[in-house]
Design a protein around this motif. Structure first.
Motif, mmCIF file in Angstrom:
data_model
loop_
_atom_site.group_PDB
_atom_site.id
_atom_site.type_symbol
_atom_site.label_atom_id
_atom_site.label_comp_id
_atom_site.label_asym_id
_atom_site.label_seq_id
_atom_site.Cartn_x
_atom_site.Cartn_y
_atom_site.Cartn_z
ATOM 1 N N ALA A 107 0.838 -1.199 0.000
ATOM 2 C CA ALA A 107 0.000 0.000 0.000
ATOM 3 C C ALA A 107 0.871 1.245 0.000
ATOM 4 O O ALA A 107 1.889 1.316 0.686
ATOM 5 N N PHE A 108 0.476 2.242 -0.801
ATOM 6 C CA PHE A 108 1.225 3.485 -0.934
ATOM 7 C C PHE A 108 2.678 3.217 -1.354
ATOM 8 O O PHE A 108 3.599 3.863 -0.881
ATOM 9 N N SER A 109 2.860 2.240 -2.235
ATOM 10 C CA SER A 109 4.200 1.897 -2.695
ATOM 11 C C SER A 109 4.658 2.880 -3.761
ATOM 12 O O SER A 109 3.954 3.805 -4.143
ATOM 13 N N GLU A 110 5.876 2.662 -4.254
ATOM 14 C CA GLU A 110 6.446 3.561 -5.247
ATOM 15 C C GLU A 110 5.957 3.240 -6.658
ATOM 16 O O GLU A 110 6.275 3.984 -7.590
ATOM 17 N N ILE A 111 5.210 2.169 -6.823
ATOM 18 C CA ILE A 111 4.642 1.846 -8.129
ATOM 19 C C ILE A 111 3.339 1.092 -7.923
ATOM 20 O O ILE A 111 3.192 0.329 -6.973
ATOM 21 N N SER A 112 2.384 1.336 -8.791
ATOM 22 C CA SER A 112 1.079 0.687 -8.703
ATOM 23 C C SER A 112 0.994 -0.477 -9.687
ATOM 24 O O SER A 112 1.856 -0.642 -10.562
#
Length: 215
Positions: A107-112
């Protein structure tokens, strides 16, 4: 419009059926049970076609990608080139038990997931949409909640692709809400994780919808 469906599970079949009934030509592909796909499609969208992911990719002006996260690379490899196609994705990294995200994305990572798809299919015009609604609502007679029309967020970097996506969202019975560029998918996917988990834990799944209120 010709629409190729890659991933003919609950979401793919539900939206493909709606779009077919609205006059679009739809080709379904990539089912976990391909032997029964034709019979299922006959029951929900008799005018639809069935084929391989490569045939769906060639057929569709728009491609709707609705596969499990673990099948993503296989599905895109099977589809082949997606040059200049509008690629709408609802692919979620959420685990099947809804208890977290699949390893590799947080969650809220640097890539979706949507940005990952854009990297894997760099020539496609990727738009994320439909990851904040449930197939059961799509399969029902109406998307309305009493007098309220639920909202669907969408995001992407290509304006023409976003306009096409907004039109398909509206045809599906939702208010289309432009959330911005594709990078916003990071937030939308985190919101989708929270939304699904809340609906399940609170016992409201699947008969709930999101609505953007304005004043």
């Amino acid at each position: 419009m010709n629409i190729g469906i890659i991933g003919s599970g609950n979401m793919g079949k539900a939206l493909g059926s709606i779009w077919s009934k609205n006059g679009h030509k739809v080709l379904f592909s990539y089912s976990r049970d391909p032997n029964n796909l034709r019979a299922v499609i006959d029951s929900i969208a008799p005018s639809a076609l069935v084929g391989t992911p490569a045939e769906a990719a060639q057929f569709g002006e728009v491609i709707f990608l609705a596969v499990p996260w673990v099948a993503l690379k296989d599905a895109l490899n099977a589809a082949g080139p997606l040059d200049d196609k509008v690629l709408i994705t609802c692919v979620s990294p959420l685990k099947p038990d809804f208890k977290g995200l699949t390893t590799g994305l947080q969650a809220f990572s640097e890539i979706s997931a949507a940005e990952t798809i854009a990297q894997l299919a760099p020539s496609a015009k990727v738009v994320e949409a439909f990851n904040l609604t449930f197939a059961e609502i799509l399969q029902s007679e109406s998307r309305q909640f009493g007098s309220e029309q639920p909202s669907v967020f969408y995001c992407g970097d290509d304006e023409q692709a976003k306009q096409v996506t907004a039109g398909l969202i509206k045809e599906s019975g939702y208010e289309a809400v432009d959330a911005g560029p594709l990078v916003i998918a990071r937030t939308l996917e985190s919101l989708a994780t929270i939304w699904v988990q809340m609906a399940v834990v609170a016992g409201m799944f699947p008969n709930v919808g999101l609505k953007v209120l304005r004043r």
